[in-house]
Design a protein around this motif. Structure first.
Motif, short mmCIF file in Angstrom:
data_model
loop_
_atom_site.label_atom_id
_atom_site.label_comp_id
_atom_site.label_asym_id
_atom_site.label_seq_id
_atom_site.Cartn_x
_atom_site.Cartn_y
_atom_site.Cartn_z
N GLY A 114 9.97 -1.01 -2.46
CA GLY A 114 9.29 -0.42 -1.03
C GLY A 114 7.84 -0.83 -0.82
O GLY A 114 6.94 -0.88 -1.86
N PRO A 115 7.56 -1.38 0.62
CA PRO A 115 6.40 -1.90 0.65
C PRO A 115 5.01 -1.15 0.55
O PRO A 115 4.14 -1.37 0.18
N ASP A 116 5.37 0.19 0.91
CA ASP A 116 4.30 1.20 0.52
C ASP A 116 4.00 1.25 -1.11
O ASP A 116 2.95 1.49 -1.31
N GLU A 120 0.77 0.30 -3.09
CA GLU A 120 0.07 1.24 -4.04
C GLU A 120 -0.29 0.38 -4.94
O GLU A 120 -1.62 0.63 -5.88
N LEU A 121 0.69 -0.18 -5.89
CA LEU A 121 0.42 -1.04 -7.13
C LEU A 121 -0.53 -1.93 -6.93
O LEU A 121 -1.50 -2.44 -7.83
N ASN A 126 -6.07 -3.97 -8.14
CA ASN A 126 -7.25 -4.38 -7.93
C ASN A 126 -8.50 -3.47 -8.35
O ASN A 126 -9.56 -4.03 -8.57
N GLU A 127 -8.18 -2.15 -8.25
CA GLU A 127 -9.13 -1.38 -8.75
C GLU A 127 -9.33 -1.36 -10.13
O GLU A 127 -10.58 -1.50 -10.80
N TYR A 128 -8.24 -1.58 -10.83
CA TYR A 128 -8.49 -2.02 -12.36
C TYR A 128 -9.19 -3.29 -12.60
O TYR A 128 -10.08 -3.39 -13.62
#
Length: 157
Positions: A114-116, A120-121, A126-128
């Motif tokens: 799913g695109p959403d 989210e992944l 990116n935050e990690y």
């Protein structure tokens, strides 16, 4: 019995090290970078009794890529018991593991498209990678790679 990589080598870093040492026995392994597909937060659940519990434990152990990571960081000197001296007594290989915690086990099924969910992944990753510890790892990896432009001489191409 057929087994895929998820059962035999959920984290294939140890297999890669073995393969490299087999193919190139006289070439030291300077660095190993292990990129995970995301770890899950631990779920505390009451122990299961009987075959259901035994099978569940076997599957969990066989598919947990972090177990191999903890062994490699101890043997190669980047964590666990090696943290006392920051260097392994058995290897000069630098070892790095990049593997963000992505949530609970049911948050991202293995076949999720799913695109959403994929967005989210991407955000979690990116935050990690923006965390100071991960930025340090990436700088160190980059320094090793930039200083080794002559690595191709080990290949017969």
């Amino acid at each position: 019995l057929y087994s895929d990589g998820g059962i035999i080598a959920s984290n294939p870093a140890a297999v890669a090290i073995h393969e490299a040492r087999t193919l190139f026995p006289d070439v030291p392994i300077e660095m190993v970078v292990s990129c995970g597909t995301g770890a899950f937060k631990e779920e505390k659940a009451p122990p299961r009794i009987g075959w259901d519990g035994i099978i569940g434990q076997i599957v969990s152990s066989a598919t947990d890529g972090e177990q191999i990571h903890h062994i490699l960081e101890d043997v190669l000197g980047q964590g666990g018991t090696a943290q006392l001296s920051h260097q392994s007594s058995v290897s000069k290989t630098r070892y790095y593991r990049l593997n963000p915690v992505v949530g609970m086990p049911n948050d991202f099924p293995i076949d999720e498209t799913g695109p959403d969910k994929l967005a989210e992944l991407s955000r979690i990753t990116n935050e990690y990678l923006a965390e100071e510890e991960q930025r340090r790892k990436l700088r160190e990896i980059s320094e090793v790679l930039e200083g080794k432009k002559g690595w191709a001489k080990f290949l017969n191409w």
